[in-house]
Structures are given as structure tokens and as C-alpha cells.
Design a protein around this motif. Structure first.
Motif, short mmCIF file in Angstrom:
data_model
loop_
_atom_site.label_atom_id
_atom_site.label_comp_id
_atom_site.label_asym_id
_atom_site.label_seq_id
_atom_site.Cartn_x
_atom_site.Cartn_y
_atom_site.Cartn_z
N LYS A 23 8.19 10.65 9.41
CA LYS A 23 9.11 11.25 10.39
C LYS A 23 9.09 12.78 10.21
CE LYS A 23 12.75 8.86 11.41
NZ LYS A 23 14.06 8.21 11.32
N LYS A 24 9.04 13.21 8.95
CA LYS A 24 9.00 14.64 8.65
C LYS A 24 7.61 15.23 8.88
CE LYS A 24 12.09 13.86 4.73
NZ LYS A 24 12.12 13.86 3.26
N ASN A 25 6.58 14.41 8.73
CA ASN A 25 5.18 14.84 8.84
C ASN A 25 4.43 13.89 9.78
OD1 ASN A 25 5.03 16.92 6.46
ND2 ASN A 25 6.08 15.13 5.64
N PRO A 26 4.65 14.00 11.08
CA PRO A 26 4.08 13.04 12.03
C PRO A 26 2.55 12.94 11.99
CG PRO A 26 5.58 14.56 13.15
CD PRO A 26 5.47 15.00 11.73
N GLU A 27 1.89 13.94 11.50
CA GLU A 27 0.43 13.91 11.42
C GLU A 27 -0.05 13.42 10.04
OE1 GLU A 27 -1.39 14.43 14.19
OE2 GLU A 27 0.55 14.71 15.15
N GLY A 28 0.88 12.97 9.20
CA GLY A 28 0.53 12.52 7.84
C GLY A 28 -0.30 11.25 7.86
N GLY A 46 0.84 -1.18 0.00
CA GLY A 46 0.00 0.00 0.00
C GLY A 46 0.88 1.23 0.00
N CYS A 47 0.37 2.32 0.55
CA CYS A 47 1.14 3.56 0.60
C CYS A 47 2.48 3.31 1.28
CB CYS A 47 0.34 4.61 1.36
SG CYS A 47 1.25 6.14 1.60
N PHE A 48 3.55 3.70 0.61
CA PHE A 48 4.88 3.37 1.13
C PHE A 48 5.28 4.16 2.37
CE2 PHE A 48 6.64 5.68 -2.91
CZ PHE A 48 6.18 6.91 -2.48
N TRP A 49 4.58 5.24 2.68
CA TRP A 49 4.94 6.02 3.87
C TRP A 49 4.86 5.18 5.13
CZ3 TRP A 49 1.17 10.62 2.67
CH2 TRP A 49 1.67 11.37 1.59
N GLY A 50 3.75 4.49 5.32
CA GLY A 50 3.55 3.70 6.53
C GLY A 50 4.42 2.45 6.57
N VAL A 51 4.59 1.82 5.41
CA VAL A 51 5.43 0.61 5.34
C VAL A 51 6.86 0.97 5.74
CG1 VAL A 51 6.25 -1.27 3.88
CG2 VAL A 51 3.93 -0.39 3.56
N GLU A 52 7.33 2.10 5.21
CA GLU A 52 8.68 2.55 5.55
C GLU A 52 8.79 2.91 7.03
OE1 GLU A 52 11.93 5.06 6.50
OE2 GLU A 52 9.87 5.83 6.46
N ALA A 53 7.79 3.61 7.56
CA ALA A 53 7.83 4.01 8.97
C ALA A 53 7.86 2.79 9.88
CB ALA A 53 6.62 4.89 9.30
N TYR A 54 7.07 1.77 9.55
CA TYR A 54 7.03 0.56 10.37
C TYR A 54 8.40 -0.14 10.34
CZ TYR A 54 5.53 -3.97 12.17
OH TYR A 54 5.40 -5.11 12.93
N PHE A 55 8.91 -0.42 9.15
CA PHE A 55 10.14 -1.20 9.06
C PHE A 55 11.37 -0.42 9.50
CE2 PHE A 55 7.51 -4.07 6.54
CZ PHE A 55 7.91 -5.28 7.07
N SER A 56 11.36 0.89 9.35
CA SER A 56 12.53 1.66 9.79
C SER A 56 12.70 1.62 11.30
CB SER A 56 12.44 3.10 9.30
OG SER A 56 11.42 3.80 9.96
N ASN A 57 11.62 1.28 12.02
CA ASN A 57 11.68 1.18 13.48
C ASN A 57 11.88 -0.24 13.99
OD1 ASN A 57 11.30 3.93 14.47
ND2 ASN A 57 9.39 3.81 13.32
N GLU A 108 12.52 12.94 -2.98
CA GLU A 108 13.04 13.15 -1.62
C GLU A 108 11.94 13.44 -0.60
OE1 GLU A 108 15.32 13.16 1.58
OE2 GLU A 108 15.99 12.49 -0.39
N TYR A 109 10.91 14.17 -0.98
CA TYR A 109 9.88 14.50 0.01
C TYR A 109 9.12 13.27 0.49
CZ TYR A 109 6.19 14.41 -3.64
OH TYR A 109 5.34 14.04 -4.64
N HIS A 110 9.20 12.15 -0.24
CA HIS A 110 8.56 10.91 0.20
C HIS A 110 9.44 10.13 1.19
CE1 HIS A 110 5.09 10.97 -2.40
NE2 HIS A 110 5.84 11.15 -3.47
N GLN A 111 10.74 10.36 1.18
CA GLN A 111 11.66 9.61 2.04
C GLN A 111 11.40 10.00 3.50
OE1 GLN A 111 13.34 7.23 0.53
NE2 GLN A 111 12.82 8.00 -1.51
N GLU A 112 11.19 8.98 4.35
CA GLU A 112 10.92 9.20 5.78
C GLU A 112 9.80 10.22 5.98
OE1 GLU A 112 14.87 10.15 7.32
OE2 GLU A 112 15.12 8.02 7.83
N TYR A 113 8.79 10.12 5.15
CA TYR A 113 7.70 11.09 5.13
C TYR A 113 7.03 11.27 6.49
CZ TYR A 113 3.51 13.60 3.75
OH TYR A 113 2.51 14.55 3.65
#
Length: 166
Positions: free
Chosen positions: A146-151, A9-20, A139-144
């Protein structure tokens, strides 16, 4: 170090989950297995080029086994939805495991067969393919998140327990 590309799905959440997640050493959001070189986000969203929003990740298999990694992946996706996760709908939001080696692909396929057996033989729609290409997202999608906690995020990031977090 091992590496794999996952679409959920949307890569923002997948990245946030796995980066932690303990054992994951690197994440990059991008576009996988499409037909155009260096696509833009707008081109990916058009569906014309067949890309999946995905994350490239590297992990230390001494800390995080392939089994555990895939268990986490299946924890955050709905493997029965075609081209949809959360509120996001479209080809780019499909689920997929994109592999670097034939052995990795075979392992992922066996994991899914076992997952389906455990779940009353209910068939999943998760693609398991060789990775044909991966292009970093803008670049604005990378660690989105983290940069936009309310996203927006369709993934419950609270699914990571304290002992699973970095």
C-alpha cells in the motif's frame, strides 16, 4: 472473530491479498514459529532461527468461513514448493498454517487431505502446526505494498474478484 497465522512466501503480497478480502478485519505481517525473541528482518533472512514470514489475520467467520479462507490461501500459494514462492527462496519463505487451537489445526489438516485428493493425491509441503510465537515485523513492512505500490509481489492480486473484495 477468528484468527489464524498464514505463511505463503514474502509476506508483503500475502498481506496485500488478505487485507482486501471481504471478512478479513485485521492483518499484521511478522515472523512465526522461530527460536529467538523479537527477531529482526535480517535475522529472519539468515535462516538461523527458523522463522517463516507470515501474516496474522483476524476474520469474521460469519462473512468468511474457514473453508473459504483456506481456499483463498491455496489460490495464492504453490503448495508443492518447499521453502520457495515466486522468486523468493529460503526457509523463511515456506508455506504454513499456524493455528491457535487443536481444533483449528485438525481442520486445516483435513482441508489439506481433501485438497490433495482433489489434486490426484499430489502431496503438498504446507506446514500445519500450532503457533508457538509471532513477532510483528518492523513498521516499514506493515502494509508495504500500500505504501509502495510498485514494490515486488509474487502474488497476482488480481485473483480477487470484485465480489470478494472489500
Amino acid at each position: 472473530m477468528s484468527k489464524i497465522v498464514l505463511a505463503g512466501g514474502c509476506f508483503w503480497g500475502v498481506e496485500a491479498y488478505f487485507s482486501n478480502l471481504k471478512g478479513v478485519t485485521k492483518t499484521i505481517v511478522g515472523y512465526a514459529n522461530g527460536t529467538k525473541e523479537n527477531p529482526t528482518y535480517k535475522e529472519v533472512c539468515s535462516g538461523l532461527y527458523g522463522f517463516a514470514e507470515a501474516i496474522y489475520l483476524e476474520y469474521d467467520n460469519k462473512v468468511l468461513t474457514a473453508d473459504k479462507l483456506l481456499e483463498h490461501y491455496f489460490r495464492i500459494i504453490n503448495p508443492y514448493l518447499l521453502n520457495k514462492q515466486g522468486n523468493d527462496v529460503g526457509l523463511q519463505y515456506r508455506t504454513g498454517i499456524y493455528c491457535f487451537t487443536l481444533e483449528q489445526r485438525q481442520y486445516a489438516r483435513l482441508f489439506i487431505i481433501n485438497y490433495e485428493k482433489i489434486n490426484q493425491n499430489k502431496k503438498t509441503v504446507v506446514e500445519v502446526e500450532m503457533l508457538t510465537n509471532f513477532y510483528n515485523a518492523e513498521e516499514y513492512h506493515q502494509e508495504y505494498l500500500k505504501k509502495n505500490p510498485e514494490g515486488y509481489c509474487h502474488i497476482d492480486l488480481g485473483l480477487l474478484s470484485k465480489d470478494e473484495r472489500k
